[in-house]
Design an enzyme around this catalytic site. Structure first.
Site, PDB file in Angstrom:
ATOM      1  N   HIS A 136       0.868  -1.190   0.000  1.00 51.34           N
ATOM      2  CA  HIS A 136       0.000   0.000   0.000  1.00 51.34           C
ATOM      3  C   HIS A 136       0.896   1.229   0.000  1.00 51.34           C
ATOM      4  CE1 HIS A 136      -3.848   2.088   1.729  1.00 51.34           C
ATOM      5  NE2 HIS A 136      -3.096   2.954   1.082  1.00 51.34           N
ATOM      6  N   GLU A 181     -11.293   3.422   5.704  1.00 55.10           N
ATOM      7  CA  GLU A 181     -10.278   4.329   6.269  1.00 55.10           C
ATOM      8  C   GLU A 181     -11.054   5.420   7.004  1.00 55.10           C
ATOM      9  OE1 GLU A 181      -8.049   6.667   3.395  1.00 55.10           O
ATOM     10  OE2 GLU A 181      -6.453   7.151   4.834  1.00 55.10           O
TER      11      GLU A 181
HETATM   12  N1  HPA Z   1      -6.469   7.459   1.167  1.00 55.83           N
HETATM   13  C1  HPA Z   1      -7.143   7.737   0.057  1.00 55.83           C
HETATM   14  N2  HPA Z   1      -6.555   8.216  -1.032  1.00 55.83           N
HETATM   15  C2  HPA Z   1      -5.243   8.394  -1.026  1.00 55.83           C
HETATM   16  C3  HPA Z   1      -4.502   8.125   0.091  1.00 55.83           C
HETATM   17  C4  HPA Z   1      -5.141   7.609   1.252  1.00 55.83           C
HETATM   18  O1  HPA Z   1      -4.552   7.328   2.306  1.00 55.83           O
HETATM   19  N3  HPA Z   1      -3.218   8.425  -0.226  1.00 55.83           N
HETATM   20  C5  HPA Z   1      -3.206   8.857  -1.507  1.00 55.83           C
HETATM   21  N4  HPA Z   1      -4.445   8.849  -2.004  1.00 55.83           N
HETATM   22 ZN    ZN Z   2      -3.625   4.868   0.467  1.00 55.28          ZN
END
Ligand code: HPA
Ligand code: ZN
Length: 335
Positions: free
Chosen positions: A14, A197
């Site tokens: 990731h 997230e």
């Molecule tokens: N989340 C969502 N989009 C993203 C992220 C992330 O952590 N990093 C770069 N694009």
């Molecule tokens: Zn990411």
């Protein structure tokens, strides 16, 4: 038993290549390409790395990548990442890139992928790091834009292992991209998606059921839903967890509050990753070291996390066995 987390061979799964763009390189490229940045100096830019949520980070992330213009620029960003990754114990990397963030600025898709690809081949030769590319769609853009991007990528299909979904999560559920992901699967690509997230557990369910993902990126909010935990455990569905990112973007107040130990207790296939290391205060080995310290993880947990990274990666079985053997050998050494 190995106690130096940097010495453990690991796969990074990731990692946004545009998120490895360090301020010094941003300024050097801005000068070379005659682009004016909205910050007077490297220090001023670095001081702006105080985020309140995902969007506050994304605003800066997209502004900085505006200086990337040529094939050479994309190659240099990736080369800088690989040199650092090697020092962090990375032997295999599966790297996200955001073509729409570049094509929307008039940069041809080919410029992006040719630049990245030349660095990938060079890194394999120079550092022995194997790499696969994952093309992400920006979920706050339309499904039509994602489909057009998929079509632009078809001539380069062999260089891409999977498609993903990133950018602003809340309000952009995975199902918005159902048709695009069906097409990607039909093309022979695997699928992954950022989910859980900032978004709710329902987005993780959708990523599994509608997008047929092989891994969930982040997925930390899955722990709010016991039925989802059971599903992730039963399917041995990997979660690509990014601890320093989660603290920087205020998903958790501090590393001590992180749910990684609970994920391991629940027998989930968690992996450790750096997400956007230039912005979040550390590369993947730094993430291993930080969680080991803050959460008092024993060496056996670190080895398990590194093992999960190989089990979750999109490599062929003989490469996987070779990397796992390297991990076992390193784990047995006293460092
Ligand atoms: N989340 C969502 N989009 C993203 C992220 C992330 O952590 N990093 C770069 N694009
Ligand atoms: Zn990411």
């Amino acid at each position: 038993m190995v106690s130096n987390p940097y010495a453990l061979p690991k796969a990074e799964l990731h990692l946004h290549i545009e998120g490895t763009f360090e301020p010094e390189l941003i300024f050097a490229m801005a000068e070379r390409n005659r682009v004016t940045l909205p910050y007077p100096s490297v220090d001023a830019l670095r001081r702006a790395y105080e985020f309140t949520d995902l969007q506050s980070f994304l605003d800066l992330y997209y502004a900085a990548m505006n200086v990337l213009r040529t094939e050479r620029d994309f190659a240099e960003v990736a080369e800088a990442y690989f040199a650092r990754a090697r020092e962090q114990g990375v032997v295999h990397a599966e790297i996200f890139f955001d073509p729409q963030a570049h094509t929307a600025r008039g940069i041809p898709f080919e410029t992006v992928i040719d630049g990245l690809w030349s660095a990938v081949r060079e890194s394999e030769r120079r550092h022995g790091i194997t790499t696969k590319l994952i093309m992400c769609f920006l979920r706050d853009q339309s499904a039509e834009s994602a489909m057009a991007t998929l079509e632009a990528a078809l001539p380069f299909g062999e260089r891409i292992v999977a498609v993903g979904l990133d950018s602003a999560e809340v309000g952009h559920p995975p199902a918005k991209f159902r048709r695009v992901f069906e097409r990607a699967l039909a093309q022979g690509w695997k699928t992954v998606a950022h989910a859980g997230e900032e978004g709710p557990p329902a987005y993780v369910w959708e990523a599994l059921d509608v997008l047929k993902v092989s891994r969930v990126d982040h997925g930390v909010r899955s722990l709010e839903d016991p039925a989802l935990i059971a599903r992730l455990r039963e399917e041995r569905m990997p979660l690509t967890v990014c601890p320093l990112s989660n603290v920087k973007l205020r998903v958790f107040d501090t590393l001590r509050d992180h749910s990684l130990p609970r994920m391991l207790d629940e027998d989930l296939v968690a992996t450790i990753n750096s997400d956007d290391p230039a912005y979040f205060g550390g590369y993947v080995g730094d993430n291993f070291a930080a969680v080991a310290e803050a959460l008092a993880l024993p060496p056996s947990a670190l080895v398990r996390l590194a093992r999960n990274s190989f089990e979750a990666s999109f490599i062929d079985e003989s490469t996987r066995s070779a990397y796992l053997a390297r991990l076992d050998a390193a784990a047995a050494t006293e460092v």
